[in-house]
Design an enzyme around this catalytic site. Structure first.
Site, short mmCIF file in Angstrom:
data_model
loop_
_atom_site.label_atom_id
_atom_site.label_comp_id
_atom_site.label_asym_id
_atom_site.label_seq_id
_atom_site.Cartn_x
_atom_site.Cartn_y
_atom_site.Cartn_z
CG MET A 18 -1.95 -1.14 1.19
SD MET A 18 -2.99 -1.17 -0.29
CE MET A 18 -3.92 0.33 -0.07
CG HIS A 134 2.56 2.74 3.92
ND1 HIS A 134 1.21 2.89 4.17
CD2 HIS A 134 2.79 1.39 3.88
CE1 HIS A 134 0.65 1.69 4.30
NE2 HIS A 134 1.58 0.77 4.13
CG HIS A 135 -2.20 5.69 0.16
ND1 HIS A 135 -2.73 6.87 0.63
CD2 HIS A 135 -2.71 5.53 -1.08
CE1 HIS A 135 -3.55 7.38 -0.28
NE2 HIS A 135 -3.55 6.59 -1.33
CB ALA A 136 -0.24 4.94 6.49
CG MET A 137 3.98 7.73 6.23
SD MET A 137 5.78 7.59 6.09
CE MET A 137 6.29 9.25 6.58
#
Length: 457
Positions: A18, A134-137
Site C-alpha cells: 500500500m 506509504h499511503h498511510a503517510m
C-alpha cells in the site's frame, strides 16, 4: 493516526503493498564531473530530516490496525536513500524492470515508511530517482507535490533539498496527532458528521431519482456495476510491473480542439483505445464497454478560489466501439453527463454519491471476491495537473515524472498521467500476473493517439 491512515496499514499484505511511488528522470548539468551524483548524496547526509519522515507505526504489526505514530530519532539515512546502477545496456526497459521490483516489495514497518533509490548507468547518461512512500503517510498527489517542491524553476539554483529534508511549511501533509485529547476529537467529529449525513438523506432522494431517470433515458450516465468482467478484475499477486512514457501535450490539445472536447476526454480515449488493443491481443476484450473510475475536478469559472471540489465519477470507455472518433464522442457524452449530475448535488451529497461510486471496490477486496460478481469499474485512470514550468534539482533538468500507483484485488491495472509543462507523463502500474506484458500498453497509447490525430485531421 487517523482511521483512514490506520486502514491503509491494516489492509496491507504481501499481495497488496500500500505504498505510492514515482520515477523521475534527470539530465546531469553540463560540465559536471562523474562524481556529481555521489556529491549530491554526500550533501544529503548533512541535511536536517523533516519530522514527518521520521514517523513509523508505534506497533509494527497490529491485528486491529495501528493507532499511533512513533518517532525514529536514530534514522538510518543510508537505508532509506540508496544508490543503484542499471545492468547493461542501461535502457529504459532495464530501469522499468528495476522500478517494478521496488514497487513490488513491502516497506519495513520497523522504520519510517519511505525509500528513495538513486539510479545511475542509463545509456544516455541520465540519472533516475525512484521514490516510494506509504499511503498511510501521504497520498499520491501529496507525494507528487513533495517531489515537485524539492525542485526549482531556476536552472542556476543550487539550494535544492530532497523531499525528506524540506522545511515544515513545504510539507503538504497533516502532522500526526500526538495528544490523547486530539485523538478523542476524531470519533466525536465522525458522530457529528454522521448526524449531518442523516439530515441530507431526505434531500438526496430527488437527486437520486434524477440520476436514475437520466440512466433509464440512456443519456450516457455510467453507474457502478455497469462494467463487464475482464482479466483485469480478479485476484492479483504481489509482483508488479511498472512502465512509463511521455507524450507531447499539444498532440492532445489539437485533438481536443478539433473535436470540441476536453483534454481529459482525449486522455481517456487514448487509454480506452490502448486497453482495447491490449486486451484484443490477449483475446480478452469484452463485448460490453469497459468503464473507468476517474477523480474529477468539479470547479468551474464561477467557483471561488480555495477549497476542494472533487468527486469520483465513472466514465464509459467505449472499448466496444471500433471507430476512434465515435469512441471519443461516447466518452465525452459520458463525462459531460456525469459532471453535470455531480454539479447539481450539494457538497455532502456529492461525497455520498462519490462514495457510492467507489463502494464496490471495498467488496472486490474481500476474500470471497469470486462470489461478488461484476466489478464496479474496470480500471482507475487519474489525471493529475503537474508543474507548468520546467524544473531543476541543483542544475539537473527534470525530464519527466511518472507516478507508480496501487493495484488491488479487482483492479489489476492503474493508469495515472501527470501534465508537466508541455508534456504528458504516463505511469502504468499493474499486477505482473493478471496483466501480462503490460509494457505493450505504451506502444498502444502511441498508436491510439496517432489514430485519433489522423481521424481528427
Amino acid at each position: 493516526m487517523g482511521p483512514v491512515d490506520s486502514g491503509f496499514l491494516l489492509v496491507e499484505s504481501r499481495e497488496h503493498p500500500m505504498h505510492v511511488g514515482g520515477l523521475q528522470l534527470f539530465t546531469v548539468p553540463e560540465g559536471e564531473s562523474p562524481s556529481w551524483v555521489r556529491d549530491q548524496l554526500t550533501a544529503v547526509e548533512s541535511e536536517e530530516i523533516n519530522p514527518r519522515f521520521r514517523l513509523r507505526p508505534m506497533e509494527p504489526v497490529g491485528l486491529l490496525g495501528n493507532f499511533r505514530w512513533s518517532t525514529d530519532n536514530d534514522l538510518d539515512l543510508d537505508y532509506h536513500v540508496r544508490r543503484s546502477a542499471l545492468p547493461s545496456p542501461g535502457r529504459l526497459r532495464e530501469l522499468f524492470e528495476l522500478a517494478s521490483r521496488w514497487q513490488s516489495t513491502l516497506l519495513d514497518r520497523h522504520r519510517p515508511l519511505w525509500e528513495a533509490h538513486v539510479v545511475e548507468g542509463l545509456e544516455d547518461g541520465r540519472v533516475a530517482v525512484f521514490s516510494k512512500i506509504h499511503h498511510a503517510m501521504v497520498d499520491g498527489v501529496s507525494a507528487l507535490h513533495l517531489m515537485q517542491q524539492a525542485c526549482s524553476p531556476d536552472p542556476d539554483a543550487r539550494d535544492c533539498v530532497p523531499p525528506f529534508a524540506l522545511p515544515d511549511e513545504q510539507v503538504e501533509v497533516a502532522a500526526a496527532e500526538q495528544s490523547a485529547g486530539r485523538g478523542l476529537a476524531l470519533p466525536l467529529g465522525l458522530v457529528r458528521g454522521g448526524l449531518d449525513v442523516v439530515g441530507e438523506l431526505s434531500s438526496i432522494a430527488p437527486n437520486s431519482l434524477k440520476v436514475a431517470y437520466r440512466s433509464l433515458r440512456d443519456t450516457g450516465l455510467t453507474t457502478p456495476f455497469d462494467a463487464p468482467r475482464t482479466i483485469l478484475n480478479g485476484k492479483i499477486g504481489g509482483a508488479r510491473r511498472f512502465v512509463a512514457q511521455s507524450f507531447d501535450l499539444d498532440r492532445f490539445r489539437r485533438v481536443a480542439k478539433a473535436c470540441d472536447v476536453s483534454f481529459n476526454d482525449v486522455a481517456l480515449a487514448v487509454c480506452a483505445g490502448a486497453l482495447r488493443r491490449y486486451l484484443g491481443e490477449l483475446d480478452a476484450l469484452p463485448d460490453r464497454a469497459m468503464t473507468a473510475m476517474c477523480p474529477v475536478n468539479l470547479r468551474d469559472e464561477t467557483s471561488e478560489v480555495g477549497g476542494n471540489e472533487i468527486g469520483a465519477m465513472i466514465a464509459n470507455l467505449a472499448t466496444d466501439v471500433e471507430d476512434p472518433l465515435e469512441r471519443l464522442e461516447t466518452i465525452h457524452e459520458s463525462t459531460t453527463v456525469a459532471k453535470q449530475t455531480m454539479r447539481e448535488l450539494t457538497p455532502l451529497q456529492l461525497l455520498l454519491m462519490s462514495g457510492y461510486n467507489v463502494a464496490g471496490l471495498g467488496l472486490s477486496m474481500l476474500p470471497t471476491y469470486g462470489l461478488v460478481g461484476r466489478p464496479p469499474f474496470n480500471v482507475i485512470i487519474s489525471n493529475v495537473p503537474g508543474p507548468r514550468k520546467q524544473l531543476y534539482f541543483n542544475g539537473a533538468h527534470l525530464e519527466g515524472t511518472y507516478p507508480a500507483s496501487i493495484p488491488v484485488d479487482g483492479l489489476a491495472m492503474n493508469i495515472t498521467l501527470v501534465t508537466y509543462d508541455d508534456q504528458v507523463d504516463f505511469g502504468i502500474t499493474a499486477c505482473r500476473r493478471s496483466a501480462p506484458s503490460v509494457q505493450r500498453m505504451i506502444h498502444h497509447l502511441e498508436d491510439t493517439l496517432a489514430e485519433l490525430e489522423a481521424s481528427a485531421g
